[in-house]
Write a protein that holds these residues in place. Structure first.
Motif, PDB file in Angstrom:
ATOM      1  N   MET A 164      -0.972   5.398  -1.620  1.00  0.00           N
ATOM      2  CA  MET A 164      -1.501   5.568  -2.582  1.00  0.00           C
ATOM      3  C   MET A 164      -1.628   3.929  -3.775  1.00  0.00           C
ATOM      4  O   MET A 164      -2.166   4.974  -4.626  1.00  0.00           O
ATOM      5  CB  MET A 164      -0.174   6.044  -3.204  1.00  0.00           C
ATOM      6  CG  MET A 164       0.427   8.117  -3.221  1.00  0.00           C
ATOM      7  SD  MET A 164       1.707   8.235  -3.447  1.00  0.00           S
ATOM      8  CE  MET A 164       1.258   8.644  -5.451  1.00  0.00           C
ATOM      9  N   LEU A 165      -2.145   3.072  -3.749  1.00  0.00           N
ATOM     10  CA  LEU A 165      -1.936   1.865  -4.097  1.00  0.00           C
ATOM     11  C   LEU A 165      -3.564   1.528  -3.411  1.00  0.00           C
ATOM     12  O   LEU A 165      -3.676   1.354  -2.098  1.00  0.00           O
ATOM     13  CB  LEU A 165      -0.460   1.768  -4.733  1.00  0.00           C
ATOM     14  CG  LEU A 165       0.527   1.865  -5.150  1.00  0.00           C
ATOM     15  CD1 LEU A 165       1.293   0.577  -5.234  1.00  0.00           C
ATOM     16  CD2 LEU A 165       0.531   2.620  -5.833  1.00  0.00           C
ATOM     17  N   GLU A 166      -3.880   0.562  -4.579  1.00  0.00           N
ATOM     18  CA  GLU A 166      -5.065   0.042  -3.939  1.00  0.00           C
ATOM     19  C   GLU A 166      -4.855  -1.324  -4.134  1.00  0.00           C
ATOM     20  O   GLU A 166      -4.607  -2.058  -4.944  1.00  0.00           O
ATOM     21  CB  GLU A 166      -6.702   0.383  -5.149  1.00  0.00           C
ATOM     22  CG  GLU A 166      -7.743   0.096  -4.576  1.00  0.00           C
ATOM     23  CD  GLU A 166      -8.359   0.685  -4.170  1.00  0.00           C
ATOM     24  OE1 GLU A 166      -8.966  -0.012  -3.472  1.00  0.00           O
ATOM     25  OE2 GLU A 166      -8.203   1.648  -4.120  1.00  0.00           O
ATOM     26  N   ALA A 167      -5.442  -2.286  -2.999  1.00  0.00           N
ATOM     27  CA  ALA A 167      -5.395  -3.232  -3.155  1.00  0.00           C
ATOM     28  C   ALA A 167      -5.710  -4.005  -4.407  1.00  0.00           C
ATOM     29  O   ALA A 167      -7.332  -4.322  -3.948  1.00  0.00           O
ATOM     30  CB  ALA A 167      -5.318  -3.974  -2.016  1.00  0.00           C
ATOM     31  N   TYR A 168      -5.124  -5.648  -4.797  1.00  0.00           N
ATOM     32  CA  TYR A 168      -6.031  -5.656  -5.655  1.00  0.00           C
ATOM     33  C   TYR A 168      -5.850  -6.791  -6.148  1.00  0.00           C
ATOM     34  O   TYR A 168      -4.991  -7.346  -6.763  1.00  0.00           O
ATOM     35  CB  TYR A 168      -6.208  -5.226  -7.181  1.00  0.00           C
ATOM     36  CG  TYR A 168      -7.558  -6.381  -8.012  1.00  0.00           C
ATOM     37  CD1 TYR A 168      -8.814  -6.385  -7.903  1.00  0.00           C
ATOM     38  CD2 TYR A 168      -7.088  -5.949  -9.200  1.00  0.00           C
ATOM     39  CE1 TYR A 168      -9.823  -7.513  -9.080  1.00  0.00           C
ATOM     40  CE2 TYR A 168      -7.603  -6.853  -9.878  1.00  0.00           C
ATOM     41  CZ  TYR A 168      -8.804  -7.303  -9.777  1.00  0.00           C
ATOM     42  OH  TYR A 168      -9.401  -7.685 -11.175  1.00  0.00           O
TER      43      TYR A 168
END
Length: 363
Positions: A131-135
């Motif tokens: 559910m999380l975007e790597a940034y």
């Protein structure tokens, strides 16, 4: 014969004049119709353009458990730096934020671009579910590795330190709690309160940290129960109960206590001399965020020196190294030295089990 020719010529001329007039009238009608059509088309295009403009406006949405004062300060500064981006936020306790996200996920669309709540273990669950975007933010380089996810899906954005909030009128100097065991003293019997961990993410994290530590474990909470520790809904309301004199002390949060003290409440915060329970309160970008580029800008801003300084001014403890904190607060470097090491993966894994056992003990 001559008269007939003249009359014929006059008739012919009259017919030509009539035809010219009809042609001019037809042209005028056609031109008028075209102008009307063009005007209507122009109005429709303008209306369509007006309707489309709001969709093109840059936006960013944050779901958070931070206090209204902190979020509004962040919003004001962010929109001053990026006036073309409209920032909005939903503020509620961690439990309510998580429920909102779960509900939206079931409906097929999470409206939030970013999430910023207390308990780091929640982010491990989000990460496992994709559910999380790597940034990888450049601003995160100024934050200690222990407060960052190695895969860059989340990073601590502030430090919430758990300790002891006490009524400065009712608690004498020699009774101010300085260690976790102090809350089991008979002088505090019937005078203690804590937030329900099912509703407050920071309290849930504190309970997990103590339960999994060999010096405390479940026996520590059994002693608190024997000392008639009560439960209250929500962090702020719990500390307010202490400030009102209903209780002498509670397991509290540093920045909430300092905020209430600044507002005139007879309450103070005491840091444990050892085993600081530190919640890094991470921030993360949701996978496929509706406004991805704007989300990255807000993410960077919150971690920047400017963003962290704003948090410090609202009594929160900044996670970024080198940011000045208030006189009564510990800075990030000192906190990192004194904190109780906690396995966030175990906290996430045991969360429901701990909540169930806690409920049986206290409810």
């Amino acid at each position: 014969m001559f008269r007939y020719v003249i009359r014929l010529n006059y008739a012919h001329l009259e017919q030509e004049e009539l035809m010219k007039r009809k042609s001019l009238l037809a042209f005028a009608l056609t031109a008028s119709l075209c102008l009307t059509t063009l005007s209507a088309c122009g109005q429709k295009n303008e209306q369509a353009k007006t309707k489309a403009e709001p969709d093109k406006q840059k936006k960013v949405m944050l779901y958070s458990s931070l206090k209204e004062k902190q979020l509004s300060a962040i919003k004001e500064a962010f929109m001053k730096k990026y006036p073309d981006i409209a920032m909005d936020y939903y503020a509620a306790g961690t439990g309510k934020v998580l429920t909102k996200i779960a509900t939206e996920q079931q409906s097929g669309q999470i409206a939030s671009d970013l999430i910023w709540v207390g308990d780091p273990s929640n982010y491990l669950t989000f990460k496992e579910k994709g559910m999380l975007e790597a940034y990888q933010s450049k601003e995160a380089e100024q934050i200690a590795d222990k407060f960052k996810d190695k895969d860059n899906t989340f990073v601590g954005a502030r430090l919430v330190v758990m300790g002891f909030s006490y009524n400065s009128t009712n608690v004498k100097a020699d009774l101010i709690p300085k260690n976790w065991s102090d809350l089991t003293k008979p002088e505090f019997k019937g005078q203690l309160v804590m937030s329900d961990p099912a509703e407050a993410g920071t309290t849930m994290y504190a309970v997990s940290a103590l339960v999994n530590h060999p010096d405390y474990g479940w026996s520590y909470f059994e002693k608190l129960k024997a000392n008639k520790m009560e439960l209250e809904s929500g962090t702020t309301s719990t500390i307010n109960k202490v400030g009102s004199g209903a209780y002498m002390s509670c397991i509290g949060v540093d920045y909430v206590t300092r905020t209430l003290e600044k507002q005139g409440s007879p309450i103070k915060f005491s840091y444990p001399e050892k085993d600081l329970i530190v919640v890094s309160s991470p921030i993360a970008i949701m996978k496929g965020a509706p406004h991805m580029e704007e989300a990255k800008l807000l993410y960077d801003f919150i971690l920047s020196e400017e963003g962290q300084t704003i948090l410090a001014k609202t009594q929160a403890t900044p996670v970024r190294n080198g940011v000045k904190v208030g006189e009564a607060a510990l800075d990030a470097a000192e906190i990192a030295k004194r904190m109780l090491e906690t396995d966030d993966k175990e906290v996430a894994k045991q969360k429901q089990e701990i909540l169930d056992k806690f409920d049986k003990l206290f409810k």
